[in-house]
Design an enzyme around this catalytic site. Structure first.
Site, PDB file in Angstrom:
ATOM      1  N   TYR A 159       0.837  -1.054  -0.184  1.00  0.00           N
ATOM      2  CA  TYR A 159       0.156  -0.063  -0.064  1.00  0.00           C
ATOM      3  C   TYR A 159       0.749   1.303   0.152  1.00  0.00           C
ATOM      4  CZ  TYR A 159      -3.434   3.705   1.624  1.00  0.00           C
ATOM      5  OH  TYR A 159      -4.140   4.765   1.952  1.00  0.00           O
ATOM      6  N   GLY A 160       1.762   1.399   0.983  1.00  0.00           N
ATOM      7  CA  GLY A 160       2.861   2.575   0.818  1.00  0.00           C
ATOM      8  C   GLY A 160       3.405   2.636  -0.264  1.00  0.00           C
TER       9      GLY A 160
END
Ligand SMILES: NC(=O)c1ccc[n+]([C@@H]2O[C@H](COP(=O)([O-])OP(=O)(O)OC[C@H]3O[C@@H](n4cnc5c(N)ncnc54)[C@H](OP(=O)(O)O)[C@@H]3O)[C@@H](O)[C@H]2O)c1
Length: 238
Positions: A159-160
């Site tokens: 996600y990051g």
């Protein structure tokens, strides 16, 4: 930015429109007069948003069910064809849908989960944008919004990393498109949003602002009167 922006006659596409921030953005845009194409993977959720918009007296939306996790570039060109046939143009594209995936050390990340998150968070917005660019160029003042999230700490996993790629996509599209359409990134920040409850389960969600508080930032960027381009905007201080 103002909360009295009018979006009459604007045709907008919102991804992840069936829940959370995407639902709130869709309802706010419809209340401001826009025809919103609600894209999401779960039809009952989209139908509920549709019904809520109609009940509130908003402009009649459209529903386009699509699972971004399994969508191919061809699926996005099919979507663009449907938009072309029905509207002839697109005035705004809000990339809101996202997959949180595994919050885990990179060393332990499972390949399947990594690829799913990148498919939903990066590949889909890229290829959806590609497919919609001719329609956005048919608009008087087309606008693309990517939803950002700066996750520089460890353990944010795919996600990051995918949100860092989204940040870079915004800059690249901005340079390449030269304002037609405009391209901007919006950082929602901590809100009473579904994702916040997943990423910070120990927090009291009520301590954060409601999602509706950042709608002026979305409406302003989607307005035909905006000239904002190539910015990464903190929606809570816009
Ligand atoms: N900058 C920040 O601090 C910050 C904070 C929070 C959120 N955000 C961003 O804001 C956006 C919305 O987040 P949220 O808080 O509203 O959380 P959310 O409800 O989890 O939002 C995710 C949305 O994406 C949709 N989605 C997920 N996978 C999909 C798929 N395969 N196909 C189609 N749609 C799919 C979900 O639909 P379903 O209803 O079907 O699950 C949901 O509508 C995200 O882009 C997130 O990264 C940023």
């Amino acid at each position: 930015m103002t909360d009295s922006v009018q979006l009459n006659d604007r045709i907008l596409l919102v991804t992840g429109a069936g829940s959370g921030l995407g639902e709130t953005v869709s309802k706010a845009c419809a209340a401001a007069g826009a025809t919103v194409v609600l894209l999401g993977r779960k039809v009952p959720k989209l139908e509920k948003v549709y019904d809520d918009i109609i009940a509130a007296g908003g402009a009649e939306p459209a529903i386009y069910p699509l699972d971004l996790g399994g969508a191919s570039p061809e699926d996005f060109f099919d979507l663009a064809k449907v938009l072309e046939e029905n509207f002839g143009r697109l005035d705004g594209l809000v990339h809101n849908a996202a997959d949180l995936g595994e919050l885990t050390p990179l060393e332990l990340h499972t390949p399947g989960d990594w690829m799913k998150t990148w498919q939903i968070n990066v590949h889909s917005p890229l290829f959806l944008t590609q497919a919609c660019l001719p329609l956005l160029r048919n608009s008087d003042n087309g606008s693309i919004i990517f939803t950002e999230h700066q996750c520089d700490d460890a353990y944010w996993g795919a996600y990051g990393e995918s949100k860092a790629a989204v940040h870079h996509l915004i800059d690249s599209f901005t340079r390449e498109l030269d304002g037609v359409p405009r391209v901007n990134g919006l950082h929602p920040g901590p809100l009473q949003s579904p994702m916040r409850t997943q990423t910070h389960p120990g927090d009291n969600i009520k301590d954060y602002p409601e999602m509706s508080t950042i709608m002026p930032a979305y409406l302003s960027l989607l307005s035909a009167d905006s000239d904002v381009n190539g910015q990464h905007i903190d929606a809570q201080s816009a």
